[in-house]
Design a protein around this motif. Structure first.
Motif, PDB file in Angstrom:
ATOM      1  N   TYR A 141      39.638   1.834  -5.880  1.00  0.00           N
ATOM      2  CA  TYR A 141      39.755   1.911  -4.423  1.00  0.00           C
ATOM      3  C   TYR A 141      39.080   0.719  -3.744  1.00  0.00           C
ATOM      4  O   TYR A 141      39.530   0.265  -2.689  1.00  0.00           O
ATOM      5  CB  TYR A 141      39.194   3.236  -3.899  1.00  0.00           C
ATOM      6  N   SER A 201      41.816  -1.868  -4.169  1.00  0.00           N
ATOM      7  CA  SER A 201      43.128  -1.608  -3.548  1.00  0.00           C
ATOM      8  C   SER A 201      43.025  -1.285  -2.063  1.00  0.00           C
ATOM      9  O   SER A 201      43.888  -1.667  -1.292  1.00  0.00           O
ATOM     10  CB  SER A 201      43.827  -0.471  -4.283  1.00  0.00           C
ATOM     11  N   ARG A 202      41.970  -0.591  -1.639  1.00  0.00           N
ATOM     12  CA  ARG A 202      41.924  -0.165  -0.236  1.00  0.00           C
ATOM     13  C   ARG A 202      40.933  -0.950   0.597  1.00  0.00           C
ATOM     14  O   ARG A 202      41.017  -0.960   1.807  1.00  0.00           O
ATOM     15  CB  ARG A 202      41.561   1.311  -0.151  1.00  0.00           C
ATOM     16  N   LEU A 211      44.649  13.035  -2.238  1.00  0.00           N
ATOM     17  CA  LEU A 211      44.743  11.826  -3.065  1.00  0.00           C
ATOM     18  C   LEU A 211      45.381  12.136  -4.417  1.00  0.00           C
ATOM     19  O   LEU A 211      46.164  11.346  -4.944  1.00  0.00           O
ATOM     20  CB  LEU A 211      43.361  11.204  -3.269  1.00  0.00           C
ATOM     21  N   LEU A 228      48.515  10.374  -6.337  1.00  0.00           N
ATOM     22  CA  LEU A 228      47.792   9.537  -7.306  1.00  0.00           C
ATOM     23  C   LEU A 228      48.724   8.758  -8.233  1.00  0.00           C
ATOM     24  O   LEU A 228      48.557   7.561  -8.450  1.00  0.00           O
ATOM     25  CB  LEU A 228      46.858  10.418  -8.141  1.00  0.00           C
ATOM     26  N   GLN A 284      51.721   7.732  -7.939  1.00  0.00           N
ATOM     27  CA  GLN A 284      52.381   6.610  -7.285  1.00  0.00           C
ATOM     28  C   GLN A 284      51.364   5.501  -7.007  1.00  0.00           C
ATOM     29  O   GLN A 284      51.669   4.319  -7.166  1.00  0.00           O
ATOM     30  CB  GLN A 284      53.040   7.066  -5.971  1.00  0.00           C
ATOM     31  N   ASP A 285      50.154   5.893  -6.590  1.00  0.00           N
ATOM     32  CA  ASP A 285      49.091   4.919  -6.292  1.00  0.00           C
ATOM     33  C   ASP A 285      48.776   4.050  -7.494  1.00  0.00           C
ATOM     34  O   ASP A 285      48.621   2.842  -7.377  1.00  0.00           O
ATOM     35  CB  ASP A 285      47.792   5.664  -5.911  1.00  0.00           C
TER      36      ASP A 285
END
Lengths: 416, 156
Positions: free
Chosen positions: A49, A52-53, A98, A102, A104-105
């Motif tokens: 995270y 990615s975020r 989440l 997940l 797909q993430d």
């Protein structure tokens, strides 16, 4: 390599010769912006995270053994958000959301299966308390349904409704809950983090923290000194041991929790079922084994194995609600080390040492929390403030008297 | 696990319930100046060692005695078992001895002070404040030493 039906067909047609390693095996650099200590589910999710975020780069995850060798690889795989308290429910609901996105993430099959969880109730008083809990869940946007005995019978005809001591009167159902493939979660997060440039360094034991004037500037490891702008520790199970190296005493005891699995059976249990009068929870894995567990053993332990009295107690709990499992043969059992906190809730917070951050105290509910734990820890590391769903998971809450005691058992870790 | 009870011999651990770290015997003084910190640390913070751990077990299904069991948390091996009452008594007698020692010492210093007052009756107030300052410094130094010896910091 992006995983998809096309990559699968392509590999199948070319004799599966071109699969690449799922993550790199880099040597550690001498400096990172952020170092995560602990390559379990929470540490890897945090790294993912962050990259990615929160757009962070130059991140390393240091793992003493191999990634996923801790509790992410040895749990009962249950994912749910059926909590009561204000400080907990939004956090676990965020986690469940989440989980829903997940795969797909992270572009990885974590075998997330929303097969539902049913908490059984056995008395009028318990029914009332489940109504309250269900309402609390719905107020925070989670789903909850109260089932009466007839509704429950149609879902689970095999339960012992006529039990004289603990008659089953109904249950609280959360349909969105379920199970996920535990180690695939670790591998999926590792792969996704690695693809975003995170260095995952295995067999790298953190031996000391570099602390000067109350500021942490890096770690000593078995692979040399690694300096870092910020250090996040996510080593639940060993938190006290690791943080003692930074001179901290924590509101945590380490305890052993056992889990059990039977031989593979045809599908018999539709979702996750928990006993309301004792402590017993069960689900059936995709391979067919019944996966179940109960209480922690109750004494401090760093041995990844428990003792037989708890084994017996758990099996008695199972027999009390579903006597049909009495003839299933036990295949194996194992133990994992839990960070039992003083109020049964986790900690995601700064420490009194600058640039050193702590993610700990997951008790035996860490697996379901993996995505939100990673997200909130990443938020804390990137922004230096708690994520909005983790504002109450603070280290100083014990001193302030702001406990998150879901069970109401007081400062007694082995009762949570 | 088998706990070798000092009175009853080897008993199965399932007859007992466990409270936790044996340091819980040493309840802090609620009237002390640092009682807030002391009770926070007493109630919530734990050493949680991997290795030998002294812990309180209660023989709930037996003679209802409290035991201090020294156990290895890595192997579950039990090294030593003693009655908690013996340990608590030993600790209190030790404490009372220390306190008694403190009292006699206090008396001695008081006597010294009066003697000093008699002989140095002519000394100015300024000098007195100076000596007070030095003693204050000494106690401050002692405190810092004490802090240094305490290797582990408590989380605030």
């Amino acid at each position: 390599m992006h995983y998809s039906i096309w990559s699968l067909i392509n590999q199948a047609l070319t004799g599966n010769r071109n699969w690449a390693p799922v993550w790199r095996d880099p040597e550690p650099k001498s400096h990172y912006d952020i170092v995560i200590v602990g390559g379990g589910g929470h540490g890897l999710a945090t790294a993912f995270y962050l990259a990615s975020r929160y757009g962070m780069k130059n991140i390393a995850v240091l793992e003493k053994g191999w990634i996923g060798s801790g509790n992410i690889g040895r749990n009962t795989t249950i994912v749910r958000s059926n909590y009561l308290l204000d400080g907990n429910e939004p956090f676990y609901e965020k986690s469940l959301q989440l989980w829903e996105g997940l795969e797909q993430d992270i572009n990885y099959n974590a075998m997330m299966s929303q097969r539902g969880i049913i908490n059984l109730y056995h008395s009028d008083a318990q029914r009332d308390s489940y109504v309250r809990r269900g309402n609390a869940m719905r107020l925070h946007g989670a789903d909850a349904e109260l089932l009466n005995q007839d509704q429950l019978r149609s879902l689970c005809p095999f339960l012992d409704y006529e039990n004289a001591r603990f008659p089953i009167m109904g249950g609280l159902l959360q349909k969105r809950a379920g199970t996920a493939r535990h180690d695939a979660v670790a591998w999926g997060y590792a792969r996704a983090a690695d693809q975003r440039g995170v260095d995952i360094i295995q067999n790298c034991d953190v031996t000391d923290f570099l602390i000067k004037d109350g500021v942490c500037t890096g770690v000593e490891t078995s692979k040399g000194t690694i300096r870092a702008g910020k250090i996040g520790v996510a080593v639940a199970g060993s938190t006290s041991r690791v943080m003692a190296k930074a001179g901290l005493r924590l509101p945590i005891e380490s305890h052993v929790l056992q889990a059990f699995v039977t031989e593979g059976l045809k599908p018999v249990i539709p979702g996750v079922i928990t006993f309301g009068a004792g402590h017993f929870y069960i689900s059936q894995s995709d391979k067919g084994g019944l996966v179940f567990g109960g209480d922690i053993d109750g004494y401090n332990s760093y041995a990844q194995r428990g003792n037989l009295p708890v084994f017996e107690d758990v099996c008695e709990g199972g027999m009390a609600i579903m006597p049909m499992i009495g003839r299933a043969r036990m295949l194996r059992n194992w133990g994992g080390i839990m960070d039992m906190s003083m109020d049964g809730s986790p900690i995601i917070d700064k420490t009194p040492i600058d640039h050193l951050y702590l993610n700990a105290g997951w008790c035996y509910g860490g697996f379901k929390a993996t995505p939100a734990s990673g997200l909130c820890f990443a938020h804390l590391l990137a922004r230096d403030e708690p994520h909005e769903v983790a504002t109450k998971l603070r280290l100083d809450r014990f001193r302030r008297g702001a406990m998150l005691d879901e069970r109401g058992a007081g400062a007694q870790p082995n009762l949570h | 696990m088998i706990i070798n009870h000092p009175h009853l011999g080897p008993r199965d651990a399932s007859e007992f319930s466990i409270l936790g770290d044996a340091s819980l015997i040493n309840r802090p003084d609620w009237q002390a100046g640092d009682a807030d910190d002391a009770f926070y640390s007493y109630l919530y913070l734990r050493d949680n060692p991997a290795g030998l751990h002294r812990e309180l077990w209660f023989h709930e299904q037996g003679d209802r005695s409290w035991l201090v069991v020294t156990r290895d948390t890595v192997t579950h091996a039990i090294i030593d078992v003693a009655l908690a009452s013996d340990i608590a008594k030993a600790a209190t007698s030790k404490m009372s001895k220390v306190n008694a020692g403190k009292k006699t010492a206090a008396k001695k210093t008081a006597a010294k002070k009066t003697a000093a007052k008699k002989t140095a009756a002519k000394k100015t107030a300024a000098k007195k404040t100076a000596t007070k300052k030095t003693t204050a410094k000494k106690t401050a130094a002692k405190k810092t030493v004490a802090k240094k010896t305490a290797t582990k910091r408590d989380v605030t």
